[in-house]
Write a protein that holds these residues in place. Sequence first.
Motif, short mmCIF file in Angstrom:
data_model
loop_
_atom_site.label_atom_id
_atom_site.label_comp_id
_atom_site.label_asym_id
_atom_site.label_seq_id
_atom_site.Cartn_x
_atom_site.Cartn_y
_atom_site.Cartn_z
N ASP A 8 0.83 -1.20 0.00
CA ASP A 8 0.00 0.00 0.00
C ASP A 8 0.87 1.26 0.00
N ARG A 41 -9.10 2.88 6.60
CA ARG A 41 -9.53 1.70 5.84
C ARG A 41 -11.03 1.50 6.00
N ARG A 56 -14.11 -1.23 5.02
CA ARG A 56 -14.54 -2.50 4.45
C ARG A 56 -16.03 -2.38 4.17
N ILE A 71 -12.31 -3.66 0.18
CA ILE A 71 -11.47 -3.09 1.23
C ILE A 71 -10.72 -1.92 0.61
N SER A 89 -8.35 1.45 1.15
CA SER A 89 -7.43 2.09 2.08
C SER A 89 -7.07 3.48 1.56
#
Lengths: 255, 255
Positions: A190, A204, A206, A221, A223
């Motif tokens: 990432d 983050r 979800r 997901i 980020s």
Amino acid sequence: MVREGALYATVAQALRDGISRGDYRDGARLPSESELAETYGVSRGTVRQAFAALRAEGLITSRQGARRMVLGGERVQGFSELISFSAWARAIGEQPSGRVIELVRRAATDPEAAELDVPPGAMIYHLTRVRLLSGQPVMVERTAYVERVGALLPGIDMATESITERLAELDVVFADADHGIDAVAAGPEDAALLEVPEGTPLLRTRRRGTDPAGNPLEFSIDSYRGDAVVFRVHNSVAATALARTGNPPRPTGSD
Amino acid sequence: MVREGALYATVAQALRDGISRGDYRDGARLPSESELAETYGVSRGTVRQAFAALRAEGLITSRQGARRMVLGGERVQGFSELISFSAWARAIGEQPSGRVIELVRRAATDPEAAELDVPPGAMIYHLTRVRLLSGQPVMVERTAYVERVGALLPGIDMATESITERLAELDVVFADADHGIDAVAAGPEDAALLEVPEGTPLLRTRRRGTDPAGNPLEFSIDSYRGDAVVFRVHNSVAATALARTGNPPRPTGSD
DNA sequence: GAGTGGTCTAGACCACTTG
DNA sequence: AAGTGGTCTAGACCACTCT
């Protein structure tokens, strides 16, 4: 002002327009239900339906006995901005884009199968993308799609088109979403994709998106760079419409 | 089952009870509006109002032509869990506590004055607390209260009582809240209070709580250990409560 | 085609706020 | 005391789903 399908939606949009145009300023009192009913030639129930929509959006207050008032604070409107990066970017005046890292069809992991409500090991599509605002990478997106939806992806230009909007044209419509939001440190991959140092705080989310019937369509997901995004939540006692748990002081005596 | 003030609330609670009791399992179809109207001896409109509450809570689906269905997934209850640490902690089966670092009456900073909608330099109360779950520090809370509310604080045992719930008994009721959620790195003070290394990702929420008339009561900046909390939000085309707000990293070159 | 939810109307009464 | 929003009823018609 756009003509909507339903009368109440027309009234609601007119009120939104009036608020954003400044006809009703922050803290100003809105017209009464009966006034609006007469103005628009609709029944009071229809006006109430319009107000309910604005209430749920956190745009106005509502108390018995008192005129409704405009709530301060800038708001981003609409469900689509929450589930579509592209729609959101446009809404805040940025140019969205995406870079596809990987798109594969493979067996679902156990967590993915659980979230998508498919049998363990069922085939899914998994997409990894970096999302950019005006050329700057701000989010890494890892999305698992149920096979029926994922099979449509190869026909979509994922660098320029909005997947969500393209899917909507193909009658794959999102109706509900559950979001889980937390903060994590950027791992090596990432960090590289977002061009930040390892360990940088990431926001983050979800998200499980479902269709109108409640069937999961995707599990994602996402980020975000912690300095690139703020999630805003508005909620109220009215939106959850739940009874207060408190113990009202009983004048009569003890308990 | 507790008797509520409004008929629709009674029906709504009965449905919630039925769902949590398992009468209607995940994915099961709920009774139709007309069935329920007859069962409870109310009009169809009242049943619809009950369903609307459950819809807003993300408990059920709703599509034209089809029976409503129960949505799966564990849910975050209501408004109170988002605005009260104590209520939230109890809801997840943890023991909440707090340690007061500082409580002062002082002039508001400019940002505080703006959020609380008071004149610049007006007196406010500012409270710094560390919040713990089962003895573990998980959040640093810095809250500015308008003077009227803050003046009530010295009479509250902030180590064991829930401020929000105590205030409700004193007729200071929260009705709306705006939350801004992002991710930041722990600074020296937060790191010390939370017993984590500097730079640890924190989930930060900035919350403004208002009373039923829309007047700000408090403005709070809460910093959670990233590994200690997940915010869950449900939203839908029917009821949108969540929004992202952009804060794009500025490219240093052009534009 | 029958059933179901979505929308809309036109009343009614009550609880609460406001001047 | 008047005005306003909150609740509730009893109808009606339409769009959609299901089998």
